[in-house]
Design a protein around this motif. Structure first.
Motif, mmCIF file in Angstrom:
data_model
loop_
_atom_site.group_PDB
_atom_site.id
_atom_site.type_symbol
_atom_site.label_atom_id
_atom_site.label_comp_id
_atom_site.label_asym_id
_atom_site.label_seq_id
_atom_site.Cartn_x
_atom_site.Cartn_y
_atom_site.Cartn_z
ATOM 1 N N THR A 1 1.074 -1.142 0.088
ATOM 2 C CA THR A 1 0.143 -0.081 -0.131
ATOM 3 C C THR A 1 1.059 1.153 0.016
ATOM 4 O O THR A 1 2.163 1.172 0.317
ATOM 5 N N VAL A 2 0.278 2.448 -0.420
ATOM 6 C CA VAL A 2 0.825 3.736 -0.276
ATOM 7 C C VAL A 2 1.646 3.860 1.169
ATOM 8 O O VAL A 2 2.501 4.414 1.442
ATOM 9 N N GLY A 3 0.935 3.649 2.353
ATOM 10 C CA GLY A 3 1.222 3.762 3.441
ATOM 11 C C GLY A 3 2.484 2.939 3.760
ATOM 12 O O GLY A 3 3.521 3.316 4.298
ATOM 13 N N LYS A 4 2.528 1.685 3.385
ATOM 14 C CA LYS A 4 3.582 0.795 3.584
ATOM 15 C C LYS A 4 4.893 1.432 2.875
ATOM 16 O O LYS A 4 5.852 1.474 3.373
ATOM 17 N N ALA A 5 4.494 1.702 1.605
ATOM 18 C CA ALA A 5 5.674 2.208 0.606
ATOM 19 C C ALA A 5 6.194 3.213 1.155
ATOM 20 O O ALA A 5 7.427 3.567 1.123
ATOM 21 N N SER A 6 5.519 4.268 1.836
ATOM 22 C CA SER A 6 6.116 5.547 2.078
ATOM 23 C C SER A 6 6.916 5.420 3.582
ATOM 24 O O SER A 6 7.901 5.999 3.471
ATOM 25 N N ALA A 7 6.801 4.384 4.216
ATOM 26 C CA ALA A 7 7.621 4.043 5.373
ATOM 27 C C ALA A 7 8.933 3.288 4.961
ATOM 28 O O ALA A 7 10.051 3.782 5.481
ATOM 29 N N GLN A 8 8.671 2.543 3.876
ATOM 30 C CA GLN A 8 9.830 1.828 3.234
ATOM 31 C C GLN A 8 10.955 3.145 2.620
ATOM 32 O O GLN A 8 12.214 2.632 2.646
ATOM 33 N N VAL A 9 10.371 4.072 1.868
ATOM 34 C CA VAL A 9 11.119 4.770 1.167
ATOM 35 C C VAL A 9 11.793 5.753 2.257
ATOM 36 O O VAL A 9 13.008 6.135 2.108
ATOM 37 N N GLY A 10 11.033 6.158 3.124
ATOM 38 C CA GLY A 10 11.962 6.748 4.306
ATOM 39 C C GLY A 10 12.867 6.087 4.810
ATOM 40 O O GLY A 10 14.002 6.669 5.494
ATOM 41 N N HIS A 11 12.748 4.684 5.348
ATOM 42 C CA HIS A 11 13.896 3.855 5.655
ATOM 43 C C HIS A 11 15.198 4.051 4.375
ATOM 44 O O HIS A 11 16.335 4.184 5.072
ATOM 45 N N GLY A 12 14.667 4.056 3.280
ATOM 46 C CA GLY A 12 15.713 3.822 2.360
ATOM 47 C C GLY A 12 16.578 5.407 2.512
ATOM 48 O O GLY A 12 17.899 5.204 2.507
ATOM 49 N N THR A 13 15.824 6.423 2.479
ATOM 50 C CA THR A 13 16.830 7.501 2.418
ATOM 51 C C THR A 13 17.637 7.879 3.681
ATOM 52 O O THR A 13 18.521 8.426 4.046
ATOM 53 N N MET A 14 17.002 7.088 4.803
ATOM 54 C CA MET A 14 17.715 7.373 6.005
ATOM 55 C C MET A 14 19.024 6.387 6.401
ATOM 56 O O MET A 14 20.353 6.850 6.684
ATOM 57 N N ILE A 15 18.851 5.148 5.782
ATOM 58 C CA ILE A 15 20.039 4.445 5.650
ATOM 59 C C ILE A 15 21.128 4.849 4.394
ATOM 60 O O ILE A 15 22.307 4.839 5.090
ATOM 61 N N LEU A 16 20.471 5.407 3.479
ATOM 62 C CA LEU A 16 21.429 5.992 2.705
ATOM 63 C C LEU A 16 22.243 7.074 3.240
ATOM 64 O O LEU A 16 23.532 7.175 3.081
ATOM 65 N N ALA A 17 21.599 8.028 3.865
ATOM 66 C CA ALA A 17 22.296 9.082 4.492
ATOM 67 C C ALA A 17 23.217 8.763 5.562
ATOM 68 O O ALA A 17 24.343 9.610 5.588
ATOM 69 N N SER A 18 23.003 7.793 6.101
ATOM 70 C CA SER A 18 23.891 7.353 7.224
ATOM 71 C C SER A 18 25.405 6.963 6.750
ATOM 72 O O SER A 18 26.254 6.913 7.423
ATOM 73 N N LEU A 19 25.417 6.635 5.304
ATOM 74 C CA LEU A 19 26.719 6.022 4.896
ATOM 75 C C LEU A 19 27.395 7.392 4.019
ATOM 76 O O LEU A 19 28.457 6.897 3.432
ATOM 77 N N LEU A 20 26.647 8.602 3.739
ATOM 78 C CA LEU A 20 27.288 9.451 3.079
ATOM 79 C C LEU A 20 28.260 10.430 3.899
ATOM 80 O O LEU A 20 28.091 10.333 5.042
ATOM 81 N N SER A 21 29.015 11.015 3.066
ATOM 82 C CA SER A 21 29.996 11.967 3.854
ATOM 83 C C SER A 21 29.526 13.281 4.079
ATOM 84 O O SER A 21 28.225 13.710 3.885
ATOM 85 N N ASP A 22 29.844 14.132 5.098
ATOM 86 C CA ASP A 22 29.317 15.416 5.528
ATOM 87 C C ASP A 22 29.205 16.299 4.132
ATOM 88 O O ASP A 22 27.994 17.060 3.989
ATOM 89 N N GLU A 23 30.098 16.293 3.199
ATOM 90 C CA GLU A 23 30.025 16.789 2.075
ATOM 91 C C GLU A 23 28.739 16.625 1.203
ATOM 92 O O GLU A 23 28.006 17.379 0.711
ATOM 93 N N GLU A 24 28.601 15.399 0.922
ATOM 94 C CA GLU A 24 27.532 14.737 0.336
ATOM 95 C C GLU A 24 26.101 15.097 0.982
ATOM 96 O O GLU A 24 25.258 15.364 0.386
ATOM 97 N N LEU A 25 26.259 15.022 2.425
ATOM 98 C CA LEU A 25 24.934 15.410 3.077
ATOM 99 C C LEU A 25 24.640 16.706 2.762
ATOM 100 O O LEU A 25 23.563 17.182 2.700
ATOM 101 N N ALA A 26 25.482 17.736 2.901
ATOM 102 C CA ALA A 26 25.401 18.992 2.720
ATOM 103 C C ALA A 26 24.862 19.572 1.308
ATOM 104 O O ALA A 26 23.969 20.043 1.328
ATOM 105 N N LYS A 27 25.181 18.743 0.275
ATOM 106 C CA LYS A 27 25.038 19.069 -1.099
ATOM 107 C C LYS A 27 23.300 18.544 -1.050
ATOM 108 O O LYS A 27 22.670 19.108 -1.697
#
Length: 252
Positions: free
Chosen positions: A166-192
């Motif tokens: 459902t869109v509710g489930k998918a919205s939670a999952q894509v939020g997990h995705g951006t969080m995990i992705l951001a956790s692995l980026l450098s400060d410069e990449e996050l700032a960008k």
């Protein structure tokens, strides 16, 4: 230290767990923590599915990387305690006065292509304010749409083409995705990324594209070679434990 650091520390080990171990109990029932994700779903003019998911993905990350969530900030303890366990999210739909009421609670609202989502500061589920708790969880779905090709300069979130959500489930999952992705980026990449409001693209690939990008049994290699991470669901709702629901790729 970034509030997302616990996610980076857990990522490779977590993806390598047997599927059944991803569904270990979260916590005692009165200690379960979640981020409320409020989807604006006006009856007369519902949003399109893809922009709504993109707004949800950006809003969840924006809460975590807001200056108020950093050490010393007023949201830090709540966000840190949540990120240190399961990053559970509960999507709810709201319209009219209920949507306006949700704006009064601490969080971040993101608008994309006419769709709006407000991610709230996470906390214990038993402490969710009554104005939020009364919002519907079930029934949050929208028909598929046909978005244009994803821009090459935005992080890309791919929904598993073989799993119905459902869109509710998918919205939670894509939020997990951006969080995990951001956790692995450098400060410069996050700032960008922050300069662009944590904008991202959400798409559903072909099965062949999904299998080509999937990290398989080498999540560390997938990150090094093509900056791809996988979201593996704990199976509390809708999908089986261990299901990879989203692949996220950093592109800039």
């Amino acid at each position: 230290m970034s509030v997302l650091e616990p996610l980076a520390a857990r990522y490779a080990e977590w993806l390598g767990l047997p599927a059944e171990e991803t569904a270990l109990p979260e916590a005692e029932p009165d200690q379960v923590r979640a981020m409320p994700v409020i989807l604006r779903m006006e009856k007369a003019a519902p949003p399109s599915r893809t922009p709504l998911l993109e707004a949800a993905a950006s809003a969840a990350l924006a809460v975590c990387l807001d200056e108020r969530a950093q050490p010393g900030g007023e949201w830090h303890e709540a966000v840190h305690d949540w990120v240190s366990g399961h990053i559970r999210k509960v999507s709810r739909r709201a319209r009219g006065a209920h949507w306006l009421a949700a704006q009064e609670f601490p969080g971040v609202t993101v608008a994309v292509g006419g769709a709006e989502v407000r991610a709230l500061v996470p906390g214990r589920v038993v402490d969710v304010p009554k104005e939020i708790a009364r919002l519907q969880i079930q029934g949050s779905d929208l028909p598929p749409d046909e978005p244009p090709p994803a821009p090459d300069d935005l992080p890309l979130l791919l929904l598993n083409p073989e799993v119905s959500m459902t869109v509710g489930k998918a919205s939670a999952q894509v939020g997990h995705g951006t969080m995990i992705l951001a956790s692995l980026l450098s400060d410069e990449e996050l700032a960008k990324w922050a300069e662009r409001g944590y904008a991202c693209a959400v798409r559903t690939p072909s099965v062949a594209q999904w299998k080509h990008l999937h990290p398989g049994d080498d999540p560390a290699g997938a990150w090094r070679s093509r900056q791809v991470i996988a979201v593996r669901d704990a199976g509390f709702t809708e999908v089986e434990p261990g299901t990879v629901t989203v692949l996220a790729q950093y592109r800039s």
